[in-house]
Design a protein around this motif. Structure first.
Motif, PDB file in Angstrom:
ATOM      1  N   PRO A   4       0.618  -1.132  -0.007  1.00 17.32           N
ATOM      2  CA  PRO A   4       0.096  -0.140   0.000  1.00 17.32           C
ATOM      3  C   PRO A   4       0.832   1.304  -0.066  1.00 17.32           C
ATOM      4  N   THR A   5       0.337   2.257  -0.795  1.00 16.91           N
ATOM      5  CA  THR A   5       1.119   3.532  -0.661  1.00 16.91           C
ATOM      6  C   THR A   5       0.398   4.599  -0.006  1.00 16.91           C
ATOM      7  N   ALA A   6       1.037   5.629   0.353  1.00 13.24           N
ATOM      8  CA  ALA A   6       0.619   6.594   1.271  1.00 13.24           C
ATOM      9  C   ALA A   6      -0.569   7.356   0.439  1.00 13.24           C
ATOM     10  N   ASP A   7      -1.613   7.524   1.183  1.00 15.27           N
ATOM     11  CA  ASP A   7      -2.639   8.560   0.860  1.00 15.27           C
ATOM     12  C   ASP A   7      -2.317   9.926   1.019  1.00 15.27           C
ATOM     13  N   THR A   8      -1.676  10.501   0.029  1.00 13.80           N
ATOM     14  CA  THR A   8      -1.357  11.916   0.222  1.00 13.80           C
ATOM     15  C   THR A   8      -2.762  12.954  -0.001  1.00 13.80           C
ATOM     16  N   SER A   9      -3.643  12.410  -0.453  1.00 16.59           N
ATOM     17  CA  SER A   9      -5.033  13.247  -0.693  1.00 16.59           C
ATOM     18  C   SER A   9      -5.614  13.747   0.899  1.00 16.59           C
ATOM     19  N   PHE A  10      -5.261  13.056   1.807  1.00 15.65           N
ATOM     20  CA  PHE A  10      -6.057  12.964   3.014  1.00 15.65           C
ATOM     21  C   PHE A  10      -5.303  14.001   3.622  1.00 15.65           C
ATOM     22  N   VAL A  11      -6.393  15.084   4.150  1.00 12.32           N
ATOM     23  CA  VAL A  11      -5.968  16.464   5.106  1.00 12.32           C
ATOM     24  C   VAL A  11      -6.844  16.490   6.180  1.00 12.32           C
ATOM     25  N   PRO A  12      -6.476  16.244   7.536  1.00  5.81           N
ATOM     26  CA  PRO A  12      -7.109  16.369   8.553  1.00  5.81           C
ATOM     27  C   PRO A  12      -8.207  17.681   8.353  1.00  5.81           C
ATOM     28  N   ASN A  13      -9.364  17.474   8.755  1.00  3.49           N
ATOM     29  CA  ASN A  13     -10.204  18.710   9.074  1.00  3.49           C
ATOM     30  C   ASN A  13      -9.420  19.649  10.169  1.00  3.49           C
ATOM     31  N   GLY A  14      -9.164  20.989   9.994  1.00  5.94           N
ATOM     32  CA  GLY A  14      -8.436  21.801  10.918  1.00  5.94           C
ATOM     33  C   GLY A  14      -9.412  22.085  12.146  1.00  5.94           C
ATOM     34  N   GLU A  15     -10.439  22.325  11.923  1.00  6.02           N
ATOM     35  CA  GLU A  15     -11.575  22.924  13.018  1.00  6.02           C
ATOM     36  C   GLU A  15     -11.783  21.766  13.868  1.00  6.02           C
ATOM     37  N   ILE A  16     -11.974  20.399  13.161  1.00  3.82           N
ATOM     38  CA  ILE A  16     -12.428  19.249  14.213  1.00  3.82           C
ATOM     39  C   ILE A  16     -11.248  18.828  15.028  1.00  3.82           C
ATOM     40  N   MET A  17      -9.958  18.882  14.288  1.00  4.17           N
ATOM     41  CA  MET A  17      -8.673  18.654  15.015  1.00  4.17           C
ATOM     42  C   MET A  17      -8.468  19.345  16.023  1.00  4.17           C
ATOM     43  N   SER A  18      -8.633  20.947  16.067  1.00  4.81           N
ATOM     44  CA  SER A  18      -8.451  21.812  17.009  1.00  4.81           C
ATOM     45  C   SER A  18      -9.389  21.396  18.180  1.00  4.81           C
ATOM     46  N   MET A  19     -10.774  21.012  17.800  1.00 12.65           N
ATOM     47  CA  MET A  19     -11.817  20.866  18.835  1.00 12.65           C
ATOM     48  C   MET A  19     -11.451  19.541  19.527  1.00 12.65           C
ATOM     49  N   LEU A  20     -10.980  18.340  19.153  1.00 13.07           N
ATOM     50  CA  LEU A  20     -10.731  17.172  19.596  1.00 13.07           C
ATOM     51  C   LEU A  20      -9.156  17.358  20.379  1.00 13.07           C
ATOM     52  N   GLU A  21      -8.007  18.154  19.891  1.00 13.37           N
ATOM     53  CA  GLU A  21      -7.094  18.203  20.624  1.00 13.37           C
ATOM     54  C   GLU A  21      -7.369  19.145  21.881  1.00 13.37           C
ATOM     55  N   ALA A  22      -8.162  20.001  21.898  1.00 13.28           N
ATOM     56  CA  ALA A  22      -8.814  20.970  22.975  1.00 13.28           C
ATOM     57  C   ALA A  22      -9.387  20.159  24.311  1.00 13.28           C
ATOM     58  N   MET A  23      -9.737  19.055  23.763  1.00  8.24           N
ATOM     59  CA  MET A  23     -10.457  17.878  24.775  1.00  8.24           C
ATOM     60  C   MET A  23      -9.256  17.216  25.249  1.00  8.24           C
ATOM     61  N   GLY A  24      -8.188  17.032  24.969  1.00  6.20           N
ATOM     62  CA  GLY A  24      -7.261  16.582  25.545  1.00  6.20           C
ATOM     63  C   GLY A  24      -6.655  15.167  24.610  1.00  6.20           C
ATOM     64  N   PHE A  25      -7.206  14.882  23.574  1.00  2.00           N
ATOM     65  CA  PHE A  25      -6.802  13.953  22.549  1.00  2.00           C
ATOM     66  C   PHE A  25      -5.414  14.118  22.009  1.00  2.00           C
ATOM     67  N   PRO A  26      -4.317  13.486  21.995  1.00  3.33           N
ATOM     68  CA  PRO A  26      -3.272  13.631  21.068  1.00  3.33           C
ATOM     69  C   PRO A  26      -3.627  13.603  19.605  1.00  3.33           C
ATOM     70  N   ALA A  27      -2.594  14.587  18.913  1.00  6.15           N
ATOM     71  CA  ALA A  27      -2.878  14.414  17.469  1.00  6.15           C
ATOM     72  C   ALA A  27      -3.214  13.437  16.633  1.00  6.15           C
ATOM     73  N   PRO A  28      -1.944  12.179  16.833  1.00  2.88           N
ATOM     74  CA  PRO A  28      -2.223  11.122  15.864  1.00  2.88           C
ATOM     75  C   PRO A  28      -3.675  10.334  16.114  1.00  2.88           C
ATOM     76  N   ARG A  29      -3.994  10.354  17.355  1.00  2.00           N
ATOM     77  CA  ARG A  29      -5.445   9.814  17.667  1.00  2.00           C
ATOM     78  C   ARG A  29      -6.470  10.448  16.854  1.00  2.00           C
ATOM     79  N   CYS A  30      -6.253  11.721  17.034  1.00  2.00           N
ATOM     80  CA  CYS A  30      -7.334  12.731  16.066  1.00  2.00           C
ATOM     81  C   CYS A  30      -7.296  12.365  14.742  1.00  2.00           C
ATOM     82  N   GLU A  31      -6.139  12.485  14.027  1.00  2.00           N
ATOM     83  CA  GLU A  31      -5.976  12.047  12.789  1.00  2.00           C
ATOM     84  C   GLU A  31      -6.558  10.738  12.211  1.00  2.00           C
ATOM     85  N   LYS A  32      -6.372   9.769  13.200  1.00  2.00           N
ATOM     86  CA  LYS A  32      -6.703   8.511  12.941  1.00  2.00           C
ATOM     87  C   LYS A  32      -8.454   8.402  12.977  1.00  2.00           C
TER      88      LYS A  32
END
Length: 781
Positions: A574-602
């Motif tokens: 399998p090759t890397a999926d370069t088309s995926f860009v995490p939704n910044g607004e939701i990422m910020s919301m989840l990180e503000a709740m204490g979840f680490p970035a790798p978990r949020c991206e997954k």
């Protein structure tokens, strides 16, 4: 003799959110109508029968040590003749009867620890809780709508309608559709005065949808149905922007704008309200033979009907088919009444599946009507699966409602739910009888190398080709040429060409793919897809399919597997999926709740990248994954995005195949609107998944590969109505019948299960040509 237990227990009335099981026993289908009534536990409000042979009330006490119960018995009141004429319809409604209207109720409080000692209902510790139980909504009423209503209201488009320049429309302009010759089901655009025919409607009302075409071209939102206008100012008004029937408070002025005097109009066609009421209440399969005689009602074990709880015929037809199969009977029917030990049987799936088996198969609730009851109906009362429906539909966006649903979608949901529960409890899984292995072969048209992919399925969705026969006029209903079951199977397994870039040779010439059976199940579930898009609306087509009465072979549809001389496509990492860009607004919301970035991206990658609630749920479900905190690199094809079966069904209803629907939803992260756009922008996409060579040697097991693979029709689910989400479902099942007052066994015959009505014969031979779901059972000589 006083009771020492009642004073030592803190009894409290039920809260508004608590379930009070007083309509039937939580472990069988005994109701307060039985001579012994129902005991409602005054501590947890479980309902239990105290019949001589089962006594689930006593079992509950022994398990819970809750001794004080309220026994409820009721007798139906004599039916009163309707004296007054029905009220004029002002909104779409089916009113419900109250308990007082239908029954005479008697109650008593007793202590099971004191051998059923009767207690004083007026005692301080008892009176409030007894009154609370009697006045509370039962668990059944909490899970369904007692009176279904759809009130018609104005909208901003009817309230703020801006009409074009006024003019008087001539009689000839109002005589027929401006685009065709239809003279009924005509809709006047209140914005510009255009007259267009509507869509086809229930009850054989014709329509070519030219009113909808006019809206698509102009976006004029509000139209009125000419034939529905009455002198008192009521009429069918439809807003295309809202896609709903609406009320126009200024209808008289809006019609006068086009020279139409409402006081001179007469209603000449059924309104949408009347058509909708007929649709929900009067769809009925014939209960008479070809000679006009009433079909013979059946009673006894295996012939128990299911009461319609309000558009629940989809559930009844599926349940009757499942419990007619030996695998389900052996798994869930225990004649000795064996049930799991649980304090909350109403919310235990195993208990409710066994309860349903006992209700359907024991014959205990399938009795001929008494002489008084025969005056109202010659059929049995049946059992009400309200507790089962509430449990299986819990938290499901569609099955938790009282609306009509798709029977095939519900069947798949039931298979999934039972299979998951069986794995969790390590019990025997009866749904394995549906499982088989499908094999997809792909061959590159450039290098001719091949790849094989196998997957376990529990059904097939069979395309039914629609070939229209000539009609004498445009208004005549379409009829279709008959097709054979073999022709449909040939279409399902035929080779198809798809776009493909080969990883081995780099060719972009495409590939040929074909699906075949590697194994076959004991019971093959087949969904016959008879739909096409008409003006963007999925429309059911009555294409007859000729299904053989005798056993038939599916040997020709087995896959041949890897052949001598064939070369497998190489495995590609399998090759890397370069088309995926995490939704910044939701990422910020989840990180503000204490979840680490790798978990949020997954979480975002696996839930479609658009829904914070879905991402959060994913995080909670995967907190214990061993790699949850490792750096995230998305790989193509690695997403665990769960595609909703209901979303697939909606797209399939629009005419797309199930593989196309799944592919579109995967490509768009499960977003329905984007999936529809994707499908229309990729009209040549077959939806066939490109087999992964890495899975070519992965062995999957299910079903049976032995030949001959002979099958025979076991049962079918039929539907009447223009849409699978409305109309009426019934089941026809081949059953072995005994002659009355004899031990002689007849050959199997068709039995019609039409809600609580169970009869011999029916329209089976005709209806099997138009069935929606077929169940074919493996035939062993």
């Amino acid at each position: 003799m006083s009771c020492p237990h009642v004073s030592g227990i803190d009894l409290r009335p039920p809260t508004a959110s608590q379930q009070v099981h007083k309509d039937d026993c939580t472990q069988c289908f005994d109701t307060p109508d039985q001579p012994w009534g129902i005991d409602v536990c005054l501590s947890c409000f479980n309902g239990g029968c105290n019949s001589p042979d089962r006594n689930h009330s006593l079992q509950h006490y022994q398990l819970s040590q809750h001794p004080i119960v309220l026994n409820i018995k009721r007798k139906p009141k004599p039916r009163k003749e309707r004296e007054e004429s029905p009220a004029k319809i002002v909104k779409l409604s089916i009113p419900g009867e109250t308990e007082e209207d239908r029954y005479d109720v008697t109650t008593l409080v007793k202590c099971l620890a004191c051998n059923g000692l009767e207690l004083d209902k007026a005692a301080p510790n008892v009176a409030d809780v007894v009154n609370g139980v009697l006045t509370a909504l039962s668990s059944t009423k909490l899970s369904e709508v007692k009176a279904w209503e759809e009130e018609i209201l104005p909208c901003e488009h009817t309230l703020c309608l801006d009409q074009d320049e006024a003019k008087v429309l001539a009689d000839q302009e109002l005589a027929h559709c401006s685009q065709c010759d239809l003279k009924e089901n005509l809709w006047l655009c209140l914005k510009c005065g255009n007259l267009g025919c509507g869509r086809q409607q229930f009850g054989g009302v014709g329509g070519n949808g030219h009113g909808l075409v006019h809206f698509d071209q102009t976006l004029h939102p509000v139209s009125v149905k000419l034939g529905s206008i009455t002198p008192d100012g009521t009429a069918d008004v439809y807003c295309y922007l809202c896609n709903e029937e609406r009320q126009d408070p200024n209808l008289t002025e809006h019609l006068w704008h086009w020279g139409i005097k409402i006081s001179e109009r007469q209603k000449v066609e059924k309104s949408l309200v009347e058509l909708q009421l007929e649709h929900n209440l009067k769809w009925e399969f014939s209960m008479t033979s070809e000679s006009g005689e009433e079909l013979t009602p059946l009673f006894g074990p295996g012939f128990t009907g299911l009461k319609n709880l309000g558009n629940s015929c989809y559930l009844a037809s599926v349940v009757q088919c499942l419990y007619s199969l030996p695998a389900f009977q052996e798994r869930y029917y225990f004649p000795n009444g064996d049930l799991p030990l649980t304090l909350d049987p109403a919310n235990d799936l195993e208990t409710q599946l066994r309860k349903l088996a006992d209700g359907l198969l024991s014959g205990r609730y399938s009795n001929p009507p008494t002489k008084d009851e025969q005056q109202e109906s010659p059929y049995q009362k049946g059992i009400a699966p309200s507790m089962f429906k509430a449990l299986v539909g819990k938290n499901h966006v569609e099955f938790s409602t009282m609306r009509q649903q798709d029977a095939f979608e519900f069947l798949l949901y039931m298979i999934q739910m039972i299979s998951r529960a069986s794995h969790q409890t390590h019990g025997v899984d009866p749904t394995k009888v549906f499982s088989f292995v499908a094999e997809q072969r792909l061959q590159c048209l450039g290098c001719r190398k091949v790849s094989y992919k196998t997957n376990v399925q529990d059904n097939i969705s069979m395309p039914v080709p629609a070939r229209r026969l000539p009609t004498e006029s445009a208004e005549q209903k379409d009829t279709f040429e008959s097709v054979t079951l073999r022709e449909c199977m040939d279409l399902f397994t035929r080779s198809e060409t798809l776009e493909y870039t080969c990883q081995a040779c780099g060719s972009k010439d495409g590939a040929v793919t074909r699906t075949a059976f590697k194994t076959l199940p004991e019971v093959l579930v087949v969904n016959a897809r008879r739909f096409e898009l008409v003006n963007w609306v999925p429309t059911k087509l009555d294409v007859p399919v000729v299904v053989p009465d005798e056993p038939f072979s599916l040997d020709d549809y087995f896959s041949t597997g890897l052949q001598p001389g064939e070369e497998l496509l190489p495995e590609t990492p399998p090759t890397a999926d370069t088309s995926f860009v995490p939704n910044g607004e939701i990422m910020s919301m989840l990180e503000a709740m204490g979840f680490p970035a790798p978990r949020c991206e997954k979480a975002l990658y696996n839930t479609g990248n658009t829904d914070p609630d879905a991402a959060m749920n994913w995080l909670f479900q995967h907190m214990d994954d061993p790699d949850i905190d490792e750096p995230f690199t998305p790989l193509k094809g690695s997403s665990n995005l769960e595609i909703s079966e209901s979303s697939i069904a909606v797209l399939a209803d629009m005419g797309f195949t199930v593989p196309q629907a799944k592919n579109a939803l995967k490509e768009t992260g499960g977003d329905m609107e984007r999936a529809v756009e994707w499908l229309f922008s990729h009209p040549d996409d077959s939806g066939s998944e490109v087999p992964d060579a890495a899975q070519g040697n992965k062995e999957v097991t299910a079903g049976d590969a032995s030949m001959p693979a002979i099958f025979k029709l076991h049962s079918l689910i039929c539907h009447k109505g223009g849409s699978i989400h409305a109309g009426h479902y019934v089941a026809f099942i081949k059953q072995i019948l005994k002659q009355q007052n004899s031990s002689t066994v007849n050959d199997s015959e068709w039995v019609l299960f039409n809600d609580e009505k169970v009869v011999r014969g029916g329209e089976a031979d005709e209806m099997k040509k138009f069935a929606y779901v077929y169940l074919f059972e493996r035939y062993r000589r």
